[in-house]
Scaffold this active site. Structure first.
Site, PDB file in Angstrom:
ATOM      1  CG  ASP A  62      -1.900  -1.273   1.224  1.00  0.00           C
ATOM      2  OD1 ASP A  62      -2.105  -1.709   0.365  1.00  0.00           O
ATOM      3  OD2 ASP A  62      -2.297  -1.474   2.569  1.00  0.00           O
TER       4      ASP A  62
HETATM    5  N1  URA Z   1      -1.431  -5.719   3.985  1.00  0.00           N
HETATM    6  C1  URA Z   1      -1.556  -4.269   4.031  1.00  0.00           C
HETATM    7  O1  URA Z   1      -2.740  -4.254   4.714  1.00  0.00           O
HETATM    8  N2  URA Z   1      -1.111  -3.622   3.319  1.00  0.00           N
HETATM    9  C2  URA Z   1      -0.009  -4.105   2.725  1.00  0.00           C
HETATM   10  O2  URA Z   1       1.038  -2.911   2.078  1.00  0.00           O
HETATM   11  C3  URA Z   1       0.568  -5.281   2.613  1.00  0.00           C
HETATM   12  C4  URA Z   1      -0.261  -6.269   3.370  1.00  0.00           C
END
Ligand code: URA
Length: 235
Positions: A100
């Site tokens: 993310d």
């Molecule tokens: N899980 C999440 O919520 N975000 C990420 O970036 C990776 C795994």
């Protein structure tokens, strides 16, 4: 292969940059300085500044992803992780899985499609380990709940049951969580389901490959041969 093509492919640079290097007379074929772009070469025999050029088909980079970058190769509006990578313009790199925009840590970039597939395929059960900080408190019950799996919704709103995840509690609001799938916001949603908000998320390993902590956020390096074989073996 023509020398300019060879240099461009081996160094993952543009044909124009390869020709500029040749023009500067830094390239030798055997012991002879390369004078023309169309000279044919045997890939074993090319030197740049007297150092042998190793021809690489595949590139493997480890990036310590900073916040504020999306896991994409190009975007008109937002900064992309590929914007951080210089000198590999011709390598056609892409990300192995996604993090993310506000997640930091280990992101592998490669042009090796089959390996990328292996690492991200849920069937292969390659565990990715995250360091997580939350607003809330982890409890021992959470260990069992994550092990058995939770009912969540994926990015398209489809219900699914999470695969076994491993929770290692460090303190009341800090833990490691390892998962083998890569569903949309998976760790954040798992924590929400357990009544906690993720405030900081960092990926620290994929399979046996651990983030090199000497890389500051935004820095990257090529994987060593050993690290590449570790990735290949363990996923
Ligand atoms: N899980 C999440 O919520 N975000 C990420 O970036 C990776 C795994």
């Amino acid at each position: 292969m023509r020398i300019d093509k060879f240099i461009s492919r081996a160094l993952a640079i543009s044909r124009k940059d390869a020709r500029d290097i040749i023009k500067s007379k830094r390239v030798k074929i055997g012991s002879r300085v390369a004078l023309k772009n169309d000279w044919e070469v045997n890939c074993e025999d090319v030197f740049l500044d007297d150092k042998k050029i190793e021809f690489k088909e595949f590139y493997y980079l480890m990036l310590n992803k900073p916040k504020g970058y999306i896991s994409a190769t190009y975007d008109e509006k937002q900064k992309c992780v590929l914007d951080l990578i210089k000198g590999y313009e011709k390598a056609n790199l892409f990300m192995v899985g996604r993090l993310d925009i506000d997640t930091v840590g280990l992101l592998i970039l490669t042009n090796d499609g089959p390996l990328a597939h292996k690492l991200t395929s849920p069937k292969k059960e390659c565990f990715k380990k995250y360091y997580v900080e939350v607003d809330g408190e982890f409890s021992l019950d959470d260990i069992e709940k994550l092990k058995l799996g939770l009912d969540l919704y994926d990015g398209k709103g489809k219900a699914y049951h999470t695969k076994e995840a491993i929770l290692e509690i460090i303190s009341k609001d800090k833990a490691y969580i390892s998962i083998s799938e890569g569903k949309y916001h998976e760790i954040k949603k798992m924590c929400q389901k357990l009544n906690k908000e993720v405030t900081y998320l960092k990926r620290i390993s994929m399979g046996n490959l651990v983030l090199d902590e000497s890389l500051k956020e935004g820095e990257y390096r090529e994987l060593t041969d050993l690290e590449v074989s570790m990735l290949k073996e363990n996923c």
